[in-house]
Design a protein around this motif. Structure first.
Motif, PDB file in Angstrom:
ATOM      1  N   LYS A   1       0.843  -1.197   0.000  1.00  0.00           N
ATOM      2  CA  LYS A   1       0.000   0.000   0.000  1.00  0.00           C
ATOM      3  C   LYS A   1       0.873   1.241   0.000  1.00  0.00           C
ATOM      4  O   LYS A   1       1.862   1.301   0.722  1.00  0.00           O
ATOM      5  N   VAL A   2       0.513   2.215  -0.827  1.00  0.00           N
ATOM      6  CA  VAL A   2       1.194   3.505  -0.864  1.00  0.00           C
ATOM      7  C   VAL A   2       0.142   4.598  -0.738  1.00  0.00           C
ATOM      8  O   VAL A   2      -0.917   4.521  -1.359  1.00  0.00           O
ATOM      9  N   SER A   3       0.456   5.608   0.054  1.00  0.00           N
ATOM     10  CA  SER A   3      -0.359   6.818   0.116  1.00  0.00           C
ATOM     11  C   SER A   3       0.475   7.949  -0.454  1.00  0.00           C
ATOM     12  O   SER A   3       1.632   8.123  -0.067  1.00  0.00           O
ATOM     13  N   VAL A   4      -0.107   8.693  -1.388  1.00  0.00           N
ATOM     14  CA  VAL A   4       0.580   9.806  -2.040  1.00  0.00           C
ATOM     15  C   VAL A   4      -0.167  11.087  -1.688  1.00  0.00           C
ATOM     16  O   VAL A   4      -1.382  11.175  -1.870  1.00  0.00           O
ATOM     17  N   PHE A   5       0.577  12.070  -1.199  1.00  0.00           N
ATOM     18  CA  PHE A   5       0.008  13.363  -0.831  1.00  0.00           C
ATOM     19  C   PHE A   5       0.657  14.422  -1.718  1.00  0.00           C
ATOM     20  O   PHE A   5       1.863  14.659  -1.623  1.00  0.00           O
TER      21      PHE A   5
ATOM     22  N   MET B   1       3.713  13.254 -11.666  1.00  0.00           N
ATOM     23  CA  MET B   1       4.108  12.341 -10.583  1.00  0.00           C
ATOM     24  C   MET B   1       3.973  10.895 -11.049  1.00  0.00           C
ATOM     25  O   MET B   1       4.856  10.071 -10.829  1.00  0.00           O
ATOM     26  N   ASN B   2       2.874  10.583 -11.730  1.00  0.00           N
ATOM     27  CA  ASN B   2       2.664   9.223 -12.223  1.00  0.00           C
ATOM     28  C   ASN B   2       3.736   8.787 -13.213  1.00  0.00           C
ATOM     29  O   ASN B   2       4.121   7.616 -13.244  1.00  0.00           O
ATOM     30  N   GLU B   3       4.223   9.706 -14.024  1.00  0.00           N
ATOM     31  CA  GLU B   3       5.265   9.362 -15.004  1.00  0.00           C
ATOM     32  C   GLU B   3       6.531   8.857 -14.305  1.00  0.00           C
ATOM     33  O   GLU B   3       7.178   7.937 -14.790  1.00  0.00           O
ATOM     34  N   VAL B   4       6.870   9.437 -13.176  1.00  0.00           N
ATOM     35  CA  VAL B   4       8.053   9.010 -12.426  1.00  0.00           C
ATOM     36  C   VAL B   4       7.744   7.778 -11.577  1.00  0.00           C
ATOM     37  O   VAL B   4       8.573   6.886 -11.435  1.00  0.00           O
ATOM     38  N   TYR B   5       6.540   7.711 -11.058  1.00  0.00           N
ATOM     39  CA  TYR B   5       6.109   6.648 -10.151  1.00  0.00           C
ATOM     40  C   TYR B   5       5.993   5.289 -10.853  1.00  0.00           C
ATOM     41  O   TYR B   5       6.370   4.262 -10.286  1.00  0.00           O
ATOM     42  N   LYS B   6       5.485   5.297 -12.087  1.00  0.00           N
ATOM     43  CA  LYS B   6       5.173   4.028 -12.765  1.00  0.00           C
ATOM     44  C   LYS B   6       6.400   3.140 -12.907  1.00  0.00           C
ATOM     45  O   LYS B   6       7.502   3.603 -13.183  1.00  0.00           O
ATOM     46  N   GLY B   7       6.183   1.858 -12.645  1.00  0.00           N
ATOM     47  CA  GLY B   7       7.236   0.861 -12.778  1.00  0.00           C
ATOM     48  C   GLY B   7       8.176   0.745 -11.586  1.00  0.00           C
ATOM     49  O   GLY B   7       9.003  -0.160 -11.544  1.00  0.00           O
ATOM     50  N   ARG B   8       8.073   1.619 -10.612  1.00  0.00           N
ATOM     51  CA  ARG B   8       9.013   1.608  -9.482  1.00  0.00           C
ATOM     52  C   ARG B   8       8.726   0.485  -8.487  1.00  0.00           C
ATOM     53  O   ARG B   8       9.561   0.181  -7.636  1.00  0.00           O
ATOM     54  N   PHE B   9       7.555  -0.118  -8.569  1.00  0.00           N
ATOM     55  CA  PHE B   9       7.181  -1.153  -7.609  1.00  0.00           C
ATOM     56  C   PHE B   9       7.035  -2.527  -8.266  1.00  0.00           C
ATOM     57  O   PHE B   9       6.394  -3.418  -7.729  1.00  0.00           O
ATOM     58  N   GLY B  10       7.643  -2.709  -9.434  1.00  0.00           N
ATOM     59  CA  GLY B  10       7.613  -4.003 -10.101  1.00  0.00           C
ATOM     60  C   GLY B  10       6.349  -4.217 -10.922  1.00  0.00           C
ATOM     61  O   GLY B  10       5.574  -3.288 -11.177  1.00  0.00           O
ATOM     62  N   ASN B  11       6.155  -5.471 -11.335  1.00  0.00           N
ATOM     63  CA  ASN B  11       5.030  -5.824 -12.205  1.00  0.00           C
ATOM     64  C   ASN B  11       3.697  -5.934 -11.486  1.00  0.00           C
ATOM     65  O   ASN B  11       2.654  -5.986 -12.132  1.00  0.00           O
ATOM     66  N   LYS B  12       3.734  -6.024 -10.166  1.00  0.00           N
ATOM     67  CA  LYS B  12       2.506  -6.122  -9.375  1.00  0.00           C
ATOM     68  C   LYS B  12       2.474  -4.927  -8.421  1.00  0.00           C
ATOM     69  O   LYS B  12       2.838  -5.040  -7.249  1.00  0.00           O
ATOM     70  N   PRO B  13       2.065  -3.766  -8.925  1.00  0.00           N
ATOM     71  CA  PRO B  13       2.120  -2.561  -8.087  1.00  0.00           C
ATOM     72  C   PRO B  13       1.165  -2.647  -6.898  1.00  0.00           C
ATOM     73  O   PRO B  13       0.165  -3.367  -6.931  1.00  0.00           O
ATOM     74  N   PRO B  14       1.490  -1.891  -5.860  1.00  0.00           N
ATOM     75  CA  PRO B  14       0.637  -1.894  -4.659  1.00  0.00           C
ATOM     76  C   PRO B  14      -0.647  -1.102  -4.901  1.00  0.00           C
ATOM     77  O   PRO B  14      -0.751  -0.351  -5.878  1.00  0.00           O
ATOM     78  N   VAL B  15      -1.594  -1.254  -4.004  1.00  0.00           N
ATOM     79  CA  VAL B  15      -2.760  -0.371  -4.034  1.00  0.00           C
ATOM     80  C   VAL B  15      -2.264   1.017  -3.654  1.00  0.00           C
ATOM     81  O   VAL B  15      -1.223   1.160  -2.996  1.00  0.00           O
ATOM     82  N   ARG B  16      -3.003   2.041  -4.089  1.00  0.00           N
ATOM     83  CA  ARG B  16      -2.526   3.398  -3.845  1.00  0.00           C
ATOM     84  C   ARG B  16      -3.693   4.351  -3.649  1.00  0.00           C
ATOM     85  O   ARG B  16      -4.731   4.219  -4.294  1.00  0.00           O
ATOM     86  N   THR B  17      -3.494   5.279  -2.755  1.00  0.00           N
ATOM     87  CA  THR B  17      -4.413   6.393  -2.566  1.00  0.00           C
ATOM     88  C   THR B  17      -3.632   7.656  -2.852  1.00  0.00           C
ATOM     89  O   THR B  17      -2.508   7.813  -2.359  1.00  0.00           O
ATOM     90  N   THR B  18      -4.190   8.541  -3.666  1.00  0.00           N
ATOM     91  CA  THR B  18      -3.534   9.809  -3.971  1.00  0.00           C
ATOM     92  C   THR B  18      -4.507  10.935  -3.672  1.00  0.00           C
ATOM     93  O   THR B  18      -5.644  10.906  -4.144  1.00  0.00           O
TER      94      THR B  18
END
Length: 154
Positions: free
Chosen positions: A102-106, A116-133
């Motif tokens: 789980k990631v929370s983004v503020f 932010m998404n452009e930099v964020y994508k792919g940083r957590f592997g092929n199975k990304p965590p759930v996220r709240t932004t």
């Protein structure tokens, strides 16, 4: 004959209940003795009183406190630095970006969402965590353009 049968059934029931109760008590004692302990890292204090931890481990879970970037740069720079800080904390705790659940983004400004998404994508592997932004009213503390926290497993 009926009184004897009732007496026998009562004694049998009492024996089973007693054995079960003792078994439950022993199980509870074993469970509490083996219960995981909380470990706190990078404790921040205020006036010599613990305020919060940079990360906390409990059992096989790692909770990483919000990380921000408090220097010059646009949302891309801030996002990249925040993700690097999260990764450092996870590695110190024995986890990794691939194990984040789980990631929370503020965000300081919701208009930064796409960048932010452009930099964020792919940083957590092929199975990304759930996220709240969310965009934070009043801004992110410390003038960071983004802050993130996460929960991972070991």
């Amino acid at each position: 004959m009926k009184p004897q049968r009732r007496s026998l059934l009562k004694r049998l029931f009492a024996s089973v209940a007693g054995a079960t109760g003792l078994g439950m008590a022993a199980s509870k004692a074993e469970a509490s003795a083996a219960a995981p302990q909380k470990e706190a890292f990078n404790i921040v204090t205020e006036q010599d009183v613990p305020l919060f931890s940079g990360s906390t481990k409990f059992g096989n879970l790692v909770f990483v406190a919000g990380k921000g970037y408090h220097k010059e740069g646009d949302i891309r720079v801030h996002t990249d630095e925040v993700l690097k800080e999260l990764e450092k904390e996870l590695i110190k705790a024995g986890s990794s970006m691939d194990k984040v659940l789980k990631v929370s983004v503020f965000l300081h400004d919701l208009n930064d969402y796409k960048a932010m998404n452009e930099v964020y994508k792919g940083r957590f592997g092929n199975k990304p965590p759930v996220r709240t932004t969310v965009a934070v009213y009043g801004g992110v503390p410390g003038d960071s353009l983004v802050e993130m926290d996460c929960i991972a497993y070991i």
